[in-house]
Motif scaffolding. Structure first.
Motif, PDB file in Angstrom:
ATOM      1  N   ASN A  93       0.838  -1.152  -0.031  1.00  0.00           N
ATOM      2  CA  ASN A  93       0.098  -0.011   0.025  1.00  0.00           C
ATOM      3  C   ASN A  93       1.138   1.260   0.070  1.00  0.00           C
ATOM      4  O   ASN A  93       0.419   2.354  -0.612  1.00  0.00           O
TER       5      ASN A  93
ATOM      6  N   GLU B 229       1.685   2.487  -3.474  1.00  0.00           N
ATOM      7  CA  GLU B 229       0.382   3.224  -4.151  1.00  0.00           C
ATOM      8  C   GLU B 229       0.725   4.670  -3.562  1.00  0.00           C
ATOM      9  O   GLU B 229       0.338   5.574  -4.273  1.00  0.00           O
TER      10      GLU B 229
ATOM     11  N   GLN C   4       3.619   6.076  -5.086  1.00  0.00           N
ATOM     12  CA  GLN C   4       3.092   6.680  -6.703  1.00  0.00           C
ATOM     13  C   GLN C   4       2.327   8.000  -6.589  1.00  0.00           C
ATOM     14  O   GLN C   4       2.537   8.653  -7.501  1.00  0.00           O
TER      15      GLN C   4
END
Length: 107
Positions: free
Chosen positions: A26, A29, A32
């Motif tokens: 996670n 993510e 990103q």
């Protein structure tokens, strides 16, 4: 979120990854999202190479057998990104560590 907040959160996340503290997929993510925000904010052009490297680091996660292995493989880059993010936050113009100082280490 301001650019300074994004830089601070990304840097903190990288420090946790480097120290292997509570890192999960996670987090990649979230990372990103932060990297995309920096790219969209058009940060210092000298930092664009580091953004590309961080994108590759995130993308390559899917090919690694374990999260721990992936982070260990990129530990030198993570350390450099932490330093470069601090320089970017300080806004003094210099935002990347000289190639020779890095002894040619790249992704």
């Amino acid at each position: 979120m301001t650019q300074t907040e994004t830089i601070t959160k990304l840097r903190k996340m990288l420090i946790h990854m480097k120290n292997r503290e509570h890192t999960s997929d996670n987090d990649f993510e979230k990372m990103q999202t932060y990297v995309k925000e920096l790219r969209d904010d058009e940060v210092n052009e000298n930092f664009e190479g580091s953004i590309v490297e961080m994108d590759a680091f995130i993308d390559e996660r899917t090919n690694s057998s374990t999260l721990k292995e992936h982070i260990k493989l990129h530990e030198m880059n993570i350390t450099r990104w932490i330093e470069e993010l601090e320089m970017l936050k300080d806004g003094d113009g210099g935002v990347t560590i000289d190639y020779e100082q890095r002894e040619g280490r790249e992704i």
